[in-house]
Design an enzyme around this catalytic site. Sequence first.
Site, mmCIF file in Angstrom:
data_model
loop_
_atom_site.group_PDB
_atom_site.id
_atom_site.type_symbol
_atom_site.label_atom_id
_atom_site.label_comp_id
_atom_site.label_asym_id
_atom_site.label_seq_id
_atom_site.Cartn_x
_atom_site.Cartn_y
_atom_site.Cartn_z
ATOM 1 N NE ARG A 54 -9.382 1.967 -8.823
ATOM 2 C CZ ARG A 54 -10.174 3.020 -9.091
ATOM 3 N NH1 ARG A 54 -9.948 4.199 -8.542
ATOM 4 N NH2 ARG A 54 -11.195 2.890 -9.907
ATOM 5 C CE1 TYR A 107 15.664 2.860 -1.156
ATOM 6 C CE2 TYR A 107 13.580 3.870 -1.766
ATOM 7 C CZ TYR A 107 14.471 2.821 -1.855
ATOM 8 O OH TYR A 107 14.175 1.749 -2.646
ATOM 9 C CG ASP A 179 10.728 8.061 4.573
ATOM 10 O OD1 ASP A 179 10.566 7.274 5.518
ATOM 11 O OD2 ASP A 179 10.908 7.678 3.401
ATOM 12 C CE LYS A 204 12.494 -1.207 3.159
ATOM 13 N NZ LYS A 204 11.815 -0.274 2.346
HETATM 14 C C1 LIG Z 1 13.503 5.458 4.017
HETATM 15 C C2 LIG Z 1 12.737 4.784 2.923
HETATM 16 N N1 LIG Z 1 11.651 5.392 2.412
HETATM 17 C C3 LIG Z 1 10.924 4.824 1.427
HETATM 18 C C4 LIG Z 1 11.279 3.608 0.885
HETATM 19 C C5 LIG Z 1 10.453 3.030 -0.225
HETATM 20 O O1 LIG Z 1 9.619 2.054 0.269
HETATM 21 P P1 LIG Z 1 8.994 0.873 -0.616
HETATM 22 O O2 LIG Z 1 10.110 -0.003 -1.049
HETATM 23 O O3 LIG Z 1 8.017 0.232 0.308
HETATM 24 O O4 LIG Z 1 8.324 1.549 -1.775
HETATM 25 C C6 LIG Z 1 12.391 2.927 1.392
HETATM 26 C C7 LIG Z 1 12.782 1.622 0.835
HETATM 27 O O5 LIG Z 1 13.834 1.104 1.132
HETATM 28 C C8 LIG Z 1 13.143 3.533 2.436
HETATM 29 O O6 LIG Z 1 14.239 2.943 2.940
#
Ligand SMILES: Cc1ncc(COP(=O)(O)O)c(C=O)c1O
Length: 379
Positions: A54, A107, A179, A204
């Site tokens: 962890r 998101y 992000d 992703k």
């Molecule tokens: C731009 C973006 N940031 C963060 C996330 C969150 O990621 P996770 O589903 O791996 O927690 C997503 C999920 O679709 C996303 O599209």
Amino acid sequence: MARFETEVLHNVKKGKLPIKSKVTPIYQTTAFTFSDLDELEGYYQGQGNYLYSRVGNPNTDELAEAVAGLEAAPAGVTTSSGLSAIMAGVLAIVKNGDHIVAAEDLYGGSFQLLKEELNQFGIEVTFVAFNELEQVEAAIKPNTKLLYTESITNPLLRVQDIEEFVEIAKKHELITLVDNTFATPYHCQPYTKGVDLVVHSATKYIGGHSDVTAGVLVGRADLIEKARAKVVNLGTNVSPIEAWLTTRGLKTLALRMERQSKNARALADALVKNPAVKNVYYPFEQGENGYGAIVTIELGNTVDVNEFFKNLSWVKIAPTLAGVETSVSHPVITSHRALPQEARDALGITFEVVRISVGIEHAEDVIEIFEQAIASALK
Ligand SMILES: Cc1ncc(COP(=O)(O)O)c(C=O)c1O
């Protein structure tokens, strides 16, 4: 020879190192062992690498370093998901009583995290349009600590002007978090433009095969150390095997992004000419061979949206993106469900909006499938 009950545990031969495996093995272990108390104390004095998974593990570190390298950032930390990477990054910067200015078109899950969860910690958030930077400046207050946006937004693919964004942050002495999930370091490296922390849903494109949920946060070493403490204390680490799979996927990022972006560009170019498509959202101006592999369309009122989804043949409906196979999602029902209807309407995320994650298939096949699905869904 011990008794069976003891032998069954201890006769497993641990690999005799150094074994020169071509690829890092999976260290699927919860903890690491020590030969005596001096060695154990040495760990706490900074002489040993690993104690407890962890807290740190070779596979999770390997992934963090690899992504940090691609983003040209000095440090990184991996987490159990994109959202937990965002949470670690945010909590490394703000505390109770602080304020965040965030993009209104984040998101949906990130929006929910800020609005529902971080609010409970006494962290205040204002959401504004980050394409109108005067709105960002107007939202900054004396307790603002963080500016947070996406390099390419989900699902309408607005490209953030990172230089301007950093300039405002510098002027007000604020920390920046971007992000970079949609762009990936293949298209954009926000840290090199002065952003402090860069986050990825490695679920992703970093992983790329729709088989792991993971997150990576990279950036300024001092902030990453704080974020790492959050990951350790909140227990939001990624498992060794998921980190290993993500690292394996990462190796083909350039090939995948090159192909997927070209295919996306070709699909966007084709759909722009289709009269049944009301809008095509794609960062056309950013690059001849594409800029990211997502194409978002808004179907016109001559198309039955559900019929369109039913007629997509091998293209799967999936509430995710970035796999090597082309897939589609419906933001209103899935990713942006958490956004209030008024906010969605104001942004233009209508029921007719379809987010297409373009894969590595032959571009002509991808174009044909979408043209056919639209044609067969005409009212
Ligand atoms: C731009 C973006 N940031 C963060 C996330 C969150 O990621 P996770 O589903 O791996 O927690 C997503 C999920 O679709 C996303 O599209």
